[in-house]
Design an enzyme around this catalytic site. Structure first.
Site, PDB file in Angstrom:
ATOM      1  N   ASP A  32     -15.098 -33.610 -12.525  1.00 36.00           N
ATOM      2  CA  ASP A  32     -14.075 -32.779 -11.886  1.00 36.00           C
ATOM      3  C   ASP A  32     -12.865 -33.599 -11.433  1.00 36.00           C
ATOM      4  O   ASP A  32     -12.961 -34.800 -11.193  1.00 36.00           O
ATOM      5  CB  ASP A  32     -14.660 -32.100 -10.632  1.00 36.00           C
ATOM      6  CG  ASP A  32     -15.569 -30.925 -10.978  1.00 36.00           C
ATOM      7  OD1 ASP A  32     -15.961 -30.794 -12.147  1.00 36.00           O
ATOM      8  OD2 ASP A  32     -15.879 -30.156 -10.053  1.00 36.00           O
ATOM      9  N   HIS A 171     -17.090 -36.990 -10.671  1.00 34.65           N
ATOM     10  CA  HIS A 171     -15.629 -36.898 -10.598  1.00 34.65           C
ATOM     11  C   HIS A 171     -14.980 -38.025 -11.386  1.00 34.65           C
ATOM     12  O   HIS A 171     -15.380 -39.182 -11.225  1.00 34.65           O
ATOM     13  CB  HIS A 171     -15.171 -36.967  -9.132  1.00 34.65           C
ATOM     14  CG  HIS A 171     -15.630 -35.814  -8.308  1.00 34.65           C
ATOM     15  ND1 HIS A 171     -16.911 -35.740  -7.788  1.00 34.65           N
ATOM     16  CD2 HIS A 171     -15.009 -34.669  -7.953  1.00 34.65           C
ATOM     17  CE1 HIS A 171     -17.026 -34.587  -7.132  1.00 34.65           C
ATOM     18  NE2 HIS A 171     -15.904 -33.929  -7.213  1.00 34.65           N
TER      19      HIS A 171
HETATM   20 ZN    ZN Z   1     -12.533 -30.453  -7.420  1.00 35.20          ZN
END
Ligand code: ZN
Length: 203
Positions: A32, A171
């Site tokens: 992400d 991430h």
């Molecule tokens: Zn996010």
């Protein structure tokens, strides 16, 4: 504060979202908040080394700033998803404004997949989104973004909990690079040895 495993009751309440994928031989990494000029190439290189595929939930603002990285993700055989344009929290954003932000991202990221920032959505937002998107959550969050968490714990959060069909949240951001360098090769190795294949979430 975060939960490594998404509790089943939450998965039941938001059952129109995808929390895991029914599979006996595949596992799903998701990244992400990118693309990021340093973190995304690092992730792409590691995935390539292990012949692994993944899904990248990009923030529209970042995708606009780094269109070449978006292309690189796609030509490498990964899938890409909408993660909103400016990363608002659904809980504190009016539904009309929230949907407008998601639609703005859609102009740059053309994907049927959507993941809400922070996993936070009001029911009214979810109702509108499921008409247009496959809303993808996760069942395993390792805490790669948590400063105070060691890389070893981050790794064991995944390897102790994720199994076939799991959707793992990571991430590709500046704050995750250090942990990714340690965690990602070990995760790829661990599940390869178990005979699981890393796949991209299909649209
Ligand atoms: Zn996010």
């Amino acid at each position: 504060m975060y939960l490594v495993k998404t509790p089943i009751f939450i998965q039941k309440i938001y059952e129109s979202c995808t929390w895991r994928i029914d599979s006996k031989d595949s596992i799903y990494l998701t990244f992400d908040d990118g693309p990021h000029p340093e973190a995304t190439p690092l992730v792409l290189e590691l995935l390539k080394t292990y012949d692994a595929k993944a899904t990248f939930f990009c923030i529209g603002e970042n995708a606009r700033a780094h269109p070449k990285l978006v292309q690189q993700i796609l030509v490498s055989g990964h899938t890409i998803g909408n993660h909103s344009y400016s990363h608002p929290s659904g809980w504190t954003t009016k539904t009309k404004n929230y949907i407008a932000d998601v639609d703005k991202c859609k102009e740059i990221i053309d994907s049927k997949l959507f993941r809400p920032p922070y996993g936070r959505l009001k029911p009214s937002q979810l109702n509108e989104l499921v008409a247009k998107y496959k809303v993808i959550m996760w069942d395993i969050m390792c805490g790669d973004f948590e400063d105070q968490l060691t890389k070893e714990i981050c790794l064991s959060n995944i390897t102790d909990n994720a199994k076939a069909g799991s959707i793992i949240l990571l991430h590709d951001t500046a704050s995750s690079i250090k942990k990714l360098k340690y965690v990602l090769p070990k995760v790829l190795e661990f599940y390869n040895t178990k005979g699981l294949k890393f796949k991209a979430i299909p649209e």
